[in-house]
Structures are given as structure tokens and as C-alpha cells.
Design an enzyme around this catalytic site. Structure first.
Site, PDB file in Angstrom:
ATOM      1  N   GLU A 255       1.188  -4.854  -9.069  1.00 54.48           N
ATOM      2  CA  GLU A 255       0.820  -5.428  -7.773  1.00 54.48           C
ATOM      3  C   GLU A 255       1.145  -4.388  -6.718  1.00 54.48           C
ATOM      4  O   GLU A 255       2.308  -4.131  -6.413  1.00 54.48           O
ATOM      5  CB  GLU A 255       1.598  -6.717  -7.496  1.00 54.48           C
ATOM      6  CG  GLU A 255       1.187  -7.391  -6.200  1.00 54.48           C
ATOM      7  CD  GLU A 255       2.358  -7.989  -5.445  1.00 54.48           C
ATOM      8  OE1 GLU A 255       2.461  -7.712  -4.230  1.00 54.48           O
ATOM      9  OE2 GLU A 255       3.172  -8.677  -6.067  1.00 54.48           O
ATOM     10  N   CYS A 294       3.231  -6.643   1.525  1.00 51.04           N
ATOM     11  CA  CYS A 294       2.096  -6.112   0.769  1.00 51.04           C
ATOM     12  C   CYS A 294       0.811  -6.815   1.151  1.00 51.04           C
ATOM     13  O   CYS A 294      -0.279  -6.308   0.903  1.00 51.04           O
ATOM     14  CB  CYS A 294       2.361  -6.238  -0.729  1.00 51.04           C
ATOM     15  SG  CYS A 294       2.643  -7.938  -1.287  1.00 51.04           S
TER      16      CYS A 294
END
Length: 682
Positions: A255, A294
Site C-alpha cells: 500500500e 497516504c
């Protein structure tokens, strides 16, 4: 000086040397020395496999879920301790809420999933597959915990959430974890793990912590292990391509930080609620965690005629934002999590400034509140404008991990989708519009570029969790630059830690393995009647064979009168030409109701109630004169935990109902769910 310790092989270990000196992001004061130098990772991973794995696999999904719930409650009671240290990461109270209570919320969410799994250590997946003409050879799938460890390498921005959102999933699956948070904020992770270990809620070996650099931690992973990585795309790809990771076919979930976008719809006007919603959402994504997420919005994609109104409104909102010491009254944005991040951000800002115009620079317009910029890791918000985003493309390649975003224009919705695509894959894109057709068009065109798409408008904004909030029951990840991985997602996430195996054999054998009755398996007659037996006494496969009933036209008419269902196929024999029916047909629900009348034992007994039907099918028309009977079979048993000491101890029993006619063919099948009292009430 205090050592930030590792928890490995059942003990807290302070390693020699200094790999990193952790400092308070607000004051610059030293918190402690971090090191994992000298740790034996081969032994650490093996300890998890040998000690933690068997203990977790011995538990059922229900027990593991209850364990997560107990842990969540325990940490909730101690959350203020975590909040106090979290200020040192530069986080405001609101930022810490996302990290701390968001992480604990993941534990609660995955604890609740225990009810979607069987009361077994393994999971039976999907439906039976018939592999033979006579029904004596069938197939199925089971899913068992992988016999390795989950190695979680987490980013610095969420030292609590990053750990808890991942271990919630692997622990429910029955797999132990070794967690390596970023050394920058591992001091907060260490504090939480200390409380977890002190609670003794998790079996020993199910959670280990490496607080330092962790060099060599992946050198000893094996094919039963799972690796997850959250952080930069460049680092993640290097680790994912390690030769033994490829050689051993080790699952590696990446990720990566991505260049997420938020799009203002073409139909929005400056005085629409959606315009204000858009500005609020962008402002939040810039200021929450000082833009260190993120999922933060890096690209603000706006219809070209609205660029200047968006620019003005966003600048006005940023000017009203108090920035500084997160403990100070009214401060909305704190510092970056570590001083080293300031230097990295400045380098990326220099690259972006070569192609873009700065339209808001907080360092020139805002003053820090109760904070010294020379000591803390503070960066003021910066907004760029890119007038030609198809030509000046650094904005689609460089991620400034902080309170920075870029406004860019588009002419058509197709152009907006193209701009989103220049980011080469994102964790999330949002579109703000009250036009559902526009939202549909954009979503279907942009979905392949994103792991998640949020559609915001006046109808859902009040309850929306926001652009930057991945939810435990939805998948988190994204294609391309975002890493190509997938985590969380409720039950889907748990599957990543299970091995799906096809099993084949006789229905009796598959029934024994799965502990779920398989059609074609033996059905010994129950004695006494199944409704006279307590939960513990019931055996999968035991069956009640009922008396029979011959269906009449009077049955059909009476049921129509009671139910109000006068559908022509039941009531008008003259309307059947061109249909599938030869003559008046009995209601399917009459057949099921009559079946209940045949199989129910009416006297008071261990059966407390019937609360549902699954997989009901009417497989053959039943005409007047047809004689039906029922086979009622114990299909599956699921134990339930007591909600309080005074609660009735009980379990859920799924009964397979097979209604057959005088030719022996099934005319209806269903699974009914009943609540059955346990003999042992302790």
C-alpha cells in the site's frame, strides 16, 4: 537516555547502538533512542510460527473475535495515556483520534465479523460442487489459517492505527504478527504494545514488535508467511522484488502513498452547497495530520471557470486555521511527525515549484501558535496552481507528503478522468457533485484507476466519513502507483491470511470435514425428534422424516384467502396458456408453510425460536393431488456467546429443509435458522 524497546520472543529487549534518536516533533526534545540491531529475525519469526500460531489456530473464529473485542475494550479504557504521548508526533487531538480510536475501532469492527464465520478454527467457503452424475462424488472449498507469520512494515504517520488495523485482520484469521512500525514514531507504537502485552488478552507469540530499522527482517520469511508494507512506492517495490520473496511466492501486500485527487463536478456553482463541501473537504485533507496521510488530496481538479473561486475560498479558509503546538487552544494543525520529513518535503516542493505557481504560502501569512519553528517540525500549508497539467506533469509524479496540494483546471469530465489517470493509480479519488448521472459517468470511467471513489454532495456530506478515511469493512489499496494491493475489506481482508483448498470426496466425507451437511450424505433418523434435543446433543446429518400431506385445491384457495396472494397461476386455470404450468399450481410459500407444519414438534422444548430462512428455492411445480413429505436435517451448528451472566446459553442451528413429492423429487429446499437452548447453562 531511555531506550525504545522491542518485544520479541516473550520479552522486552533494548538493543545496543543507536539507529535513530526519536524527538518530540513540536519541541525537538529527545524522547529516546531506537535500535533493533542484533535481533535474530530467524528466531523471532520462528517463535511466532511455533508459539503464537498454534495458540491462535486452536481458537475458533468466534473466540478470536471475542479476543479482539476484549482487547478493544481494554485499550479504550487506557486511550488517554496514548493521547498524551501522541502529541509528541505533532498530532492534534483530532489527528490522534483518527490514529488511536480509529485503530481501536478497527479491532471492534473485526471483532463483529466473528458472527460471519463458523464457530470453527477454519472457514468453509462457497457452495457444494457436484462432480458426478450419481451424486457420490462432490467438491467444496475450505479455508485454513496460513502456518506462518504476518510481517507488517508500517509507515510513520499512523503509529497506532497502522498496527491495529492490520493485526485485527490477521489475528481474526488465526495468524500471529511481527510488527515493524517506522522508527520515527515507534515510541508511540511501543507504548500501545506494552499495554497489549500487559493485558495478557492475546496468546503469547501472537504479537511481536520491532521498533528499530528492522534490517534483515524479510530475509527469513517463508512461503507460509504474509508481508504487508505501507510507505513509499519506491521502497515497497524494492522489497516486493527481493529474490526470495519471489522464489517463495510470499504474499506481499503493498500500500503505497499515491497522488490522490478530488474533483469538483461540472454542474456545481459557487453558491451551491457542494462548492462549500468541496472547500471544507480539501481544507481538511490539507490540515489533518498536517497532510501526512497516504489518502490525502494532492491534486485539486476543478472546472476551469471555477479555478479562481476555489483558489480564493481555499486560501480564506486556510488563513483562519490556527497552526502550532497541538496542545494549544484552538490549534487545528500541528507539526510533521519527524524533523527529517521537513527536509524531504522541502526537496519535493522545489521540484513542484519549477512548473507551478504558488498561490498560497502559509509561511508568509500565518504565525505559529505557542511553537518555535526552529525547534519543531513545522511546515505551513502551501497551495500551487498548475495551469497546464497535461504539460507540466511533475504534479502527477512527485508526492509532497505534507500540507501541500495543487489546483488544476479541466474542460470536460473526460479531461478530469484523464488527469486522475496521470497519477498512475490512486488509493482514492473523490468527486463532489449533486448530479447523480455525472457521478455515475465519472465513477465508471475512473474506477479502474482507484481503490476507492467517494461521491460527496449535500445529501450525504453530514454523515460522510470523508475523502481520507478508509473504512474497515471496505477494501483499502489501489492499482499502479498505489501499490496494487488490497487490505481490510471486512471478510475479504481475512481471506488474505487463509489458504483456500479444494476438497473432493463422498458427501459423507465432505460433511465430516466441513461439519456442514452436504446433499447426498447419509441422513440417520433423529431420535428423539430434533426439536426435543439441546444444542450440544444435535448431530450434523441427523434427520426427521415427517408424515405426508396430499395437496388439494382447497389448500390453494385457503392459502390465497389467508395470504392475499391471488396470483393468476394459483387462482385462474384459464390463464395458463403460454406459461410453464399445466394447471393451477400451489403457492411456493404454502409448500414451505405446510412443510413447517409437518416438521415442527409443537411442544415446549430446547428450540427457542425460528428467526430466518436462507437459500429458499421452489424447484418443481406442485399441483393438486401431489403428495409431499419433508426431510428436516441438521445442516450446521454455530455456538453463541452469552451477552450477560443472566443470558440464556444457546446456539444457532441451521436446518436443511427438503420437501419432496411422491416421485421422490425435491419440490422445495430451504435452510431455516433456529435458536436452540444449550443443556449446559453455565
Amino acid at each position: 537516555m531511555r531506550k525504545i524497546e522491542n518485544y520479541v520472543m516473550g520479552q522486552w529487549v533494548a538493543c545496543n547502538g543507536v539507529e535513530y534518536v526519536a524527538r518530540n516533533a513540536v519541541t525537538g526534545e529527545v524522547i529516546g533512542e531506537v535500535s533493533s540491531a542484533g535481533l535474530d529475525y530467524a528466531e523471532i519469526l520462528e517463535y511466532g510460527r511455533r508459539v503464537g500460531g498454534p495458540a491462535l489456530r486452536a481458537m475458533t473464529f468466534r473466540e478470536r473475535g471475542q479476543m479482539l473485542k476484549n482487547l478493544a475494550l481494554y485499550l479504550t479504557e487506557r486511550k488517554e495515556i496514548f493521547y498524551e504521548l501522541s502529541y509528541a508526533t505533532g498530532a492534534t487531538r483530532a489527528d490522534s483520534w483518527i490514529d488511536i480510536e480509529g485503530g481501536i475501532g478497527n479491532l471492534f469492527s473485526y471483532a463483529s465479523l466473528r458472527r460471519q464465520f463458523p464457530d470453527k478454527p477454519y472457514h468453509v467457503d462457497g457452495q457444494t460442487v457436484n462432480l458426478s452424475k450419481g451424486g457420490t462424488f462432490i467438491g467444496h472449498h475450505i479455508m485454513v489459517p496460513r502456518r506462518g507469520v504476518a510481517v507488517h512494515i508500517n509507515a510513520f504517520n499512523f503509529p497506532v492505527w497502522g498496527m491495529l488495523e492490520k493485526i485485527a485482520v490477521n489475528l481474526l484469521a488465526g495468524v500471529p504478527a511481527v510488527v515493524k512500525p517506522s522508527e520515527y514514531t515507534s515510541y508511540l507504537t511501543e507504548l500501545v504494545v506494552r499495554h497489549i502485552i500487559d493485558s495478557a488478552i492475546l496468546p503469547e507469540g501472537s504479537l511481536q514488535l520491532v521498533t528499530g530499522l528492522g534490517r534483515g527482517i524479510l530475509d527469513h520469511v517463508r512461503n507460509q508467511d504474509v508481508v504487508t508494507f505501507t510507505g513509499s512506492a519506491a521502497t515497497g517495490k524494492k522489497l516486493k522484488a527481493l529474490p526470495h520473496i519471489v522464489e517463495e511466492s510470499i504474499p506481499f501486500n503493498l500500500e503505497a502513498d499515491s497522488l490522490n485527487a478530488s474533483v469538483l463536478g461540472t454542474t456545481v456553482k459557487p453558491d451551491d452547497p457542494e462548492f462549500e463541501i468541496f472547500i471544507k473537504e480539501i481544507h481538511r485533507e490539507i490540515t489533518v495530520k498536517a497532510g501526512q496521510k497516504c489518502t490525502a488530496v494532492r491534486r485539486i481538479i476543478v472546472p476551469e471557470h471555477l479555478v479562481e473561486p476555489v483558489e480564493r475560498a481555499l486560501a480564506d479558509r486556510l488563513r483562519s486555521t490556527r497552526i502550532g503546538n497541538p496542545k494549544a487552544e484552538g490549534v487545528r494543525m500541528g507539526a510533521l511527525a519527524a524533523h527529517i520529513q521537513v527536509d524531504r518535503l522541502k526537496k519535493n516542493l522545489e521540484i513542484l515549484a519549477r512548473e507551478q505557481e504558488v498561490v498560497f504560502d502559509g509561511s508568509k501569512e500565518l504565525q505559529l501558535v505557542e511553537a518555535d519553528p526552529s525547534r519543531g517540525a513545522f511546515v505551513q500549508p502551501i497551495i500551487f496552481r498548475n495551469n497546464n497539467p497535461f504539460k507540466n506533469t511533475a504534479v502527477h509524479e512527485v508526492e509532497p507528503f505534507g500540507p501541500v496540494s495543487t489546483i488544476m483546471p479541466y474542460k470536460t469530465l473526460e479531461e478530469a478522468v484523464a488527469l486522475v489517470g496521470l497519477g498512475k493509480g490512486s488509493l482514492v479519488t473523490s468527486i463532489i457533485t449533486n448530479d447523480d448521472k455525472e457521478a455515475t459517468h465519472f465513477t465508471l470511467e475512473a474506477a479502474h484507476l482507484n481503490g476507492r471513489i467517494l461521491v460527496l454532495n449535500r445529501r450525504c456530506a453530514k454523515e460522510s466519513t470523508g475523502h481520507g478515511s478508509p473504512m474497515p469493512m471496505l477494501t483499502h489499496g489501489g492499482p499502479g502507483r498505489a501499490g496494487g494491493g488490497e487490505e481490510m475489506g471486512g471478510v475479504r481482508g481475512v481471506m488474505h491470511y487463509l489458504q483456500r483448498t479444494a476438497i473432493q470426496g463422498h458427501p459423507d466425507t465432505i460433511t465430516e470435514i466441513t461439519q456442514i451437511y452436504q446433499p447426498g450424505a447419509s441422513r440417520p433418523e433423529a431420535e428423539p425428534h430434533l426439536f426435543r434435543q439441546y444444542f450440544e446433543d444435535l448431530k450434523v446429518g441427523d434427520t426427521v422424516y415427517t408424515h405426508k400431506h396430499t395437496v388439494t385445491e382447497a389448500d390453494i384457495v385457503n392459502f390465497a384467502n389467508v395470504s392475499g396472494d391471488n396470483f393468476y397461476a394459483h387462482m385462474d386455470a384459464t390463464s395458463l396458456e403460454g406459461t410453464l404450468f399445466e394447471r393451477r399450481v400451489a403457492h411456493g410459500y404454502f409448500i414451505l408453510s405446510k412443510a413447517a407444519g409437518l416438521f415442527v414438534d409443537p411442544k415446549k422444548g430446547p428450540v427457542l425460536l425460528n428467526y430466518g430462512i436462507e437459500e429458499c428455492r421452489f424447484t418443481k411445480p406442485v399441483y393438486p393431488g401431489t403428495t409431499i413429505g419433508v426431510k428436516l436435517t441438521v445442516k450446521e451448528k454455530i455456538s453463541q456467546e452469552k451477552r450477560s451472566p443472566d443470558d440464556i446459553a444457546r446456539g444457532i442451528v441451521k436446518f436443511y429443509v427438503d420437501v419432496y413429492d411422491d416421485t421422490g423429487e425435491s419440490v422445495a429446499v430451504a435452510t431455516i435458522l433456529t435458536m436452540v437452548k444449550k443443556r449446559n447453562q453455565s
